[in-house]
Scaffold this motif. Structure first.
Motif, PDB file in Angstrom:
ATOM      1  N   LYS A  87       6.307  -5.975  89.812  1.00 21.93           N
ATOM      2  CA  LYS A  87       4.884  -5.738  89.657  1.00 21.93           C
ATOM      3  C   LYS A  87       4.370  -6.533  88.458  1.00 21.93           C
ATOM      4  CE  LYS A  87       5.585  -0.923  91.057  1.00 21.93           C
ATOM      5  NZ  LYS A  87       5.382   0.506  90.647  1.00 21.93           N
ATOM      6  N   PRO A  88       3.078  -6.821  88.417  1.00 21.93           N
ATOM      7  CA  PRO A  88       2.528  -7.497  87.226  1.00 21.93           C
ATOM      8  C   PRO A  88       2.833  -6.743  85.936  1.00 21.93           C
ATOM      9  CG  PRO A  88       0.954  -7.621  89.020  1.00 21.93           C
ATOM     10  CD  PRO A  88       2.077  -6.745  89.507  1.00 21.93           C
ATOM     11  N   ALA A  89       2.917  -5.411  86.012  1.00 21.24           N
ATOM     12  CA  ALA A  89       3.224  -4.602  84.824  1.00 21.24           C
ATOM     13  C   ALA A  89       4.642  -4.836  84.312  1.00 21.24           C
ATOM     14  CB  ALA A  89       3.024  -3.127  85.135  1.00 21.24           C
ATOM     15  N   ASP A  90       5.482  -5.488  85.093  1.00 22.69           N
ATOM     16  CA  ASP A  90       6.845  -5.806  84.657  1.00 22.69           C
ATOM     17  C   ASP A  90       6.897  -7.071  83.806  1.00 22.69           C
ATOM     18  OD1 ASP A  90       7.930  -4.777  87.915  1.00 22.69           O
ATOM     19  OD2 ASP A  90       8.093  -3.636  86.042  1.00 22.69           O
ATOM     20  N   THR A  91       5.781  -7.731  83.668  1.00 18.48           N
ATOM     21  CA  THR A  91       5.728  -8.954  82.881  1.00 18.48           C
ATOM     22  C   THR A  91       6.082  -8.697  81.423  1.00 18.48           C
ATOM     23  OG1 THR A  91       4.106 -10.021  84.310  1.00 18.48           O
ATOM     24  CG2 THR A  91       4.176 -10.764  82.024  1.00 18.48           C
ATOM     25  N   GLY A  92       6.880  -9.585  80.857  1.00 15.83           N
ATOM     26  CA  GLY A  92       7.246  -9.466  79.460  1.00 15.83           C
ATOM     27  C   GLY A  92       8.487 -10.278  79.141  1.00 15.83           C
ATOM     28  N   VAL A  93       8.898 -10.201  77.901  1.00 20.09           N
ATOM     29  CA  VAL A  93      10.158 -10.815  77.500  1.00 20.09           C
ATOM     30  C   VAL A  93      11.244  -9.752  77.606  1.00 20.09           C
ATOM     31  CG1 VAL A  93      11.432 -11.970  75.669  1.00 20.09           C
ATOM     32  CG2 VAL A  93       8.970 -12.391  75.935  1.00 20.09           C
ATOM     33  N   TYR A  94      12.295 -10.090  78.304  1.00 25.78           N
ATOM     34  CA  TYR A  94      13.400  -9.158  78.514  1.00 25.78           C
ATOM     35  C   TYR A  94      14.548  -9.528  77.575  1.00 25.78           C
ATOM     36  CZ  TYR A  94      11.166  -7.055  82.531  1.00 25.78           C
ATOM     37  OH  TYR A  94      10.297  -6.356  83.338  1.00 25.78           O
ATOM     38  N   PHE A  95      14.967  -8.531  76.815  1.00 29.18           N
ATOM     39  CA  PHE A  95      16.028  -8.721  75.831  1.00 29.18           C
ATOM     40  C   PHE A  95      17.279  -7.961  76.253  1.00 29.18           C
ATOM     41  CE2 PHE A  95      13.620 -10.741  72.460  1.00 29.18           C
ATOM     42  CZ  PHE A  95      12.318 -10.335  72.720  1.00 29.18           C
ATOM     43  N   CYS A  96      18.388  -8.595  76.033  1.00 29.08           N
ATOM     44  CA  CYS A  96      19.702  -7.976  76.199  1.00 29.08           C
ATOM     45  C   CYS A  96      20.120  -7.404  74.850  1.00 29.08           C
ATOM     46  CB  CYS A  96      20.672  -9.045  76.678  1.00 29.08           C
ATOM     47  SG  CYS A  96      22.406  -8.629  76.596  1.00 29.08           S
ATOM     48  N   TYR A 111      23.043  -5.344  68.431  1.00 29.67           N
ATOM     49  CA  TYR A 111      23.010  -6.795  68.602  1.00 29.67           C
ATOM     50  C   TYR A 111      21.983  -7.129  69.672  1.00 29.67           C
ATOM     51  CZ  TYR A 111      27.578  -6.071  66.448  1.00 29.67           C
ATOM     52  OH  TYR A 111      28.593  -5.672  65.618  1.00 29.67           O
ATOM     53  N   TRP A 112      21.317  -8.265  69.468  1.00 28.35           N
ATOM     54  CA  TRP A 112      20.233  -8.647  70.375  1.00 28.35           C
ATOM     55  C   TRP A 112      20.357 -10.095  70.818  1.00 28.35           C
ATOM     56  CZ3 TRP A 112      16.642  -5.157  72.032  1.00 28.35           C
ATOM     57  CH2 TRP A 112      16.573  -3.944  71.334  1.00 28.35           C
ATOM     58  N   GLY A 113      19.901 -10.346  72.037  1.00 25.56           N
ATOM     59  CA  GLY A 113      19.745 -11.708  72.502  1.00 25.56           C
ATOM     60  C   GLY A 113      18.363 -12.236  72.134  1.00 25.56           C
ATOM     61  N   GLN A 114      18.101 -13.473  72.527  1.00 27.86           N
ATOM     62  CA  GLN A 114      16.836 -14.117  72.185  1.00 27.86           C
ATOM     63  C   GLN A 114      15.738 -13.799  73.191  1.00 27.86           C
ATOM     64  OE1 GLN A 114      16.189 -15.937  69.295  1.00 27.86           O
ATOM     65  NE2 GLN A 114      18.135 -14.959  68.803  1.00 27.86           N
ATOM     66  N   GLY A 115      16.097 -13.291  74.330  1.00 23.83           N
ATOM     67  CA  GLY A 115      15.100 -12.904  75.318  1.00 23.83           C
ATOM     68  C   GLY A 115      14.866 -13.964  76.379  1.00 23.83           C
ATOM     69  N   THR A 116      14.420 -13.492  77.539  1.00 19.45           N
ATOM     70  CA  THR A 116      14.034 -14.382  78.632  1.00 19.45           C
ATOM     71  C   THR A 116      12.715 -13.885  79.211  1.00 19.45           C
ATOM     72  OG1 THR A 116      14.794 -15.406  80.704  1.00 19.45           O
ATOM     73  CG2 THR A 116      15.375 -13.097  80.376  1.00 19.45           C
ATOM     74  N   GLN A 117      11.814 -14.806  79.473  1.00 19.35           N
ATOM     75  CA  GLN A 117      10.466 -14.455  79.917  1.00 19.35           C
ATOM     76  C   GLN A 117      10.445 -14.175  81.414  1.00 19.35           C
ATOM     77  OE1 GLN A 117       7.397 -14.240  78.109  1.00 19.35           O
ATOM     78  NE2 GLN A 117       6.642 -13.402  80.059  1.00 19.35           N
ATOM     79  N   VAL A 118       9.824 -13.070  81.763  1.00 20.57           N
ATOM     80  CA  VAL A 118       9.569 -12.737  83.165  1.00 20.57           C
ATOM     81  C   VAL A 118       8.062 -12.583  83.331  1.00 20.57           C
ATOM     82  CG1 VAL A 118       9.844 -10.991  84.968  1.00 20.57           C
ATOM     83  CG2 VAL A 118      11.795 -11.612  83.514  1.00 20.57           C
ATOM     84  N   THR A 119       7.509 -13.322  84.262  1.00 23.83           N
ATOM     85  CA  THR A 119       6.078 -13.244  84.536  1.00 23.83           C
ATOM     86  C   THR A 119       5.883 -12.960  86.010  1.00 23.83           C
ATOM     87  OG1 THR A 119       5.604 -14.848  82.786  1.00 23.83           O
ATOM     88  CG2 THR A 119       3.860 -14.421  84.395  1.00 23.83           C
TER      89      THR A 119
END
Length: 122
Positions: A87-96, A111-119
Protein backbone atom coordinates in the motif's frame (compact mmCIF):
# COMPACT_ATOMS: atom_id res chain seq x y z
CA UNK A 1 32.72 -5.14 13.10
CA UNK A 2 29.03 -5.84 12.62
CA UNK A 3 27.62 -5.05 9.19
CA UNK A 4 24.03 -5.31 8.09
CA UNK A 5 23.34 -4.73 4.42
CA UNK A 6 19.80 -4.40 3.10
CA UNK A 7 18.70 -4.85 -0.49
CA UNK A 8 15.54 -5.36 -2.51
CA UNK A 9 13.83 -2.01 -2.17
CA UNK A 10 12.36 -0.15 -5.09
CA UNK A 11 9.38 1.54 -6.64
CA UNK A 12 6.23 -0.54 -7.07
CA UNK A 13 2.53 0.02 -7.59
CA UNK A 14 -0.07 -0.63 -4.95
CA UNK A 15 -0.96 -4.30 -4.73
CA UNK A 16 2.43 -5.52 -5.89
CA UNK A 17 5.08 -7.36 -3.89
CA UNK A 18 8.72 -6.90 -2.90
CA UNK A 19 11.19 -9.02 -0.99
CA UNK A 20 13.80 -7.34 1.15
CA UNK A 21 17.00 -9.07 2.21
CA UNK A 22 19.45 -8.29 4.99
CA UNK A 23 22.87 -9.93 4.97
CA UNK A 24 24.74 -9.87 8.26
CA UNK A 25 28.45 -10.21 8.94
CA UNK A 26 30.64 -9.86 12.02
CA UNK A 27 27.89 -11.15 14.31
CA UNK A 28 26.80 -14.52 15.73
CA UNK A 29 23.76 -14.41 13.46
CA UNK A 30 22.20 -17.72 14.49
CA UNK A 31 21.96 -16.50 18.10
CA UNK A 32 20.72 -12.99 17.36
CA UNK A 33 17.14 -11.77 17.20
CA UNK A 34 16.56 -9.76 14.04
CA UNK A 35 14.00 -7.26 12.90
CA UNK A 36 12.79 -4.83 10.28
CA UNK A 37 11.89 -1.24 10.96
CA UNK A 38 10.30 1.37 8.73
CA UNK A 39 10.68 5.12 8.70
CA UNK A 40 8.19 7.08 6.65
CA UNK A 41 9.01 10.66 5.60
CA UNK A 42 8.75 12.98 8.57
CA UNK A 43 7.90 10.19 10.99
CA UNK A 44 9.70 8.15 13.60
CA UNK A 45 11.20 4.76 12.93
CA UNK A 46 8.72 2.01 13.82
CA UNK A 47 9.07 -1.71 14.21
CA UNK A 48 7.52 -3.68 11.36
CA UNK A 49 8.48 -7.27 12.14
CA UNK A 50 10.91 -9.29 14.21
CA UNK A 51 12.09 -12.88 14.44
CA UNK A 52 13.81 -14.95 17.10
CA UNK A 53 17.13 -16.68 16.41
CA UNK A 54 15.51 -20.06 15.72
CA UNK A 55 12.52 -18.60 13.83
CA UNK A 56 10.15 -20.05 16.41
CA UNK A 57 8.84 -16.63 17.35
CA UNK A 58 7.78 -13.76 15.13
CA UNK A 59 6.24 -10.35 15.68
CA UNK A 60 4.31 -8.17 13.23
CA UNK A 61 2.97 -4.66 13.53
CA UNK A 62 -0.81 -4.56 13.14
CA UNK A 63 -0.47 -2.56 9.94
CA UNK A 64 1.44 -5.33 8.14
CA UNK A 65 0.12 -8.52 9.73
CA UNK A 66 -1.28 -10.94 7.12
CA UNK A 67 0.58 -9.09 4.33
CA UNK A 68 4.25 -9.30 5.32
CA UNK A 69 6.27 -12.39 6.19
CA UNK A 70 9.58 -12.29 8.02
CA UNK A 71 12.00 -15.18 7.71
CA UNK A 72 15.66 -15.99 8.09
CA UNK A 73 18.26 -18.42 6.80
CA UNK A 74 20.89 -18.88 9.47
CA UNK A 75 23.13 -20.85 7.10
CA UNK A 76 23.32 -17.75 4.87
CA UNK A 77 23.35 -15.12 7.66
CA UNK A 78 20.38 -13.57 5.90
CA UNK A 79 16.98 -12.28 6.95
CA UNK A 80 14.09 -11.59 4.60
CA UNK A 81 10.89 -9.59 4.52
CA UNK A 82 8.34 -10.68 1.96
CA UNK A 83 5.96 -7.78 1.43
CA UNK A 84 2.69 -8.52 -0.35
CA UNK A 85 -0.31 -6.39 -1.23
CA UNK A 86 1.74 -3.26 -0.77
CA UNK A 87 0.00 0.00 0.00
CA UNK A 88 1.15 3.62 -0.37
CA UNK A 89 1.23 3.74 3.45
CA UNK A 90 4.06 1.17 3.32
CA UNK A 91 6.33 3.73 1.72
CA UNK A 92 9.48 4.49 3.66
CA UNK A 93 13.04 3.50 4.36
CA UNK A 94 13.28 -0.03 5.67
CA UNK A 95 16.05 -0.78 8.13
CA UNK A 96 17.44 -4.12 9.20
CA UNK A 97 18.38 -4.42 12.87
CA UNK A 98 20.03 -7.03 15.05
CA UNK A 99 20.20 -7.66 18.76
CA UNK A 100 23.37 -8.66 20.56
CA UNK A 101 23.72 -12.46 20.53
CA UNK A 102 21.61 -14.25 23.15
CA UNK A 103 19.72 -11.09 24.05
CA UNK A 104 16.03 -11.92 24.37
CA UNK A 105 14.04 -9.21 22.66
CA UNK A 106 11.46 -8.71 19.95
CA UNK A 107 12.71 -5.19 19.34
CA UNK A 108 16.31 -5.75 18.25
CA UNK A 109 18.16 -2.46 18.05
CA UNK A 110 21.82 -2.96 18.91
CA UNK A 111 23.03 -2.89 15.31
CA UNK A 112 21.54 -1.21 12.27
CA UNK A 113 21.83 -1.31 8.52
CA UNK A 114 21.82 1.74 6.27
CA UNK A 115 18.30 1.16 5.00
CA UNK A 116 16.64 0.53 1.66
CA UNK A 117 13.95 2.73 0.14
CA UNK A 118 10.53 1.30 -0.64
CA UNK A 119 8.09 3.48 -2.54
CA UNK A 120 4.57 2.35 -3.29
CA UNK A 121 2.60 4.42 -5.77
CA UNK A 122 -1.19 4.50 -5.91
Amino acid sequence: QVQLVESGGGLVQAGESLRLSCVASGIDFSNSAMGWYRQAPGKQRDSVAAITPTSRGTYYADSVRDRFIISRDNAKNTMYLQMNSLKPADTGVYFCAAARPNRVTMQPSDYWGQGTQVTVSS
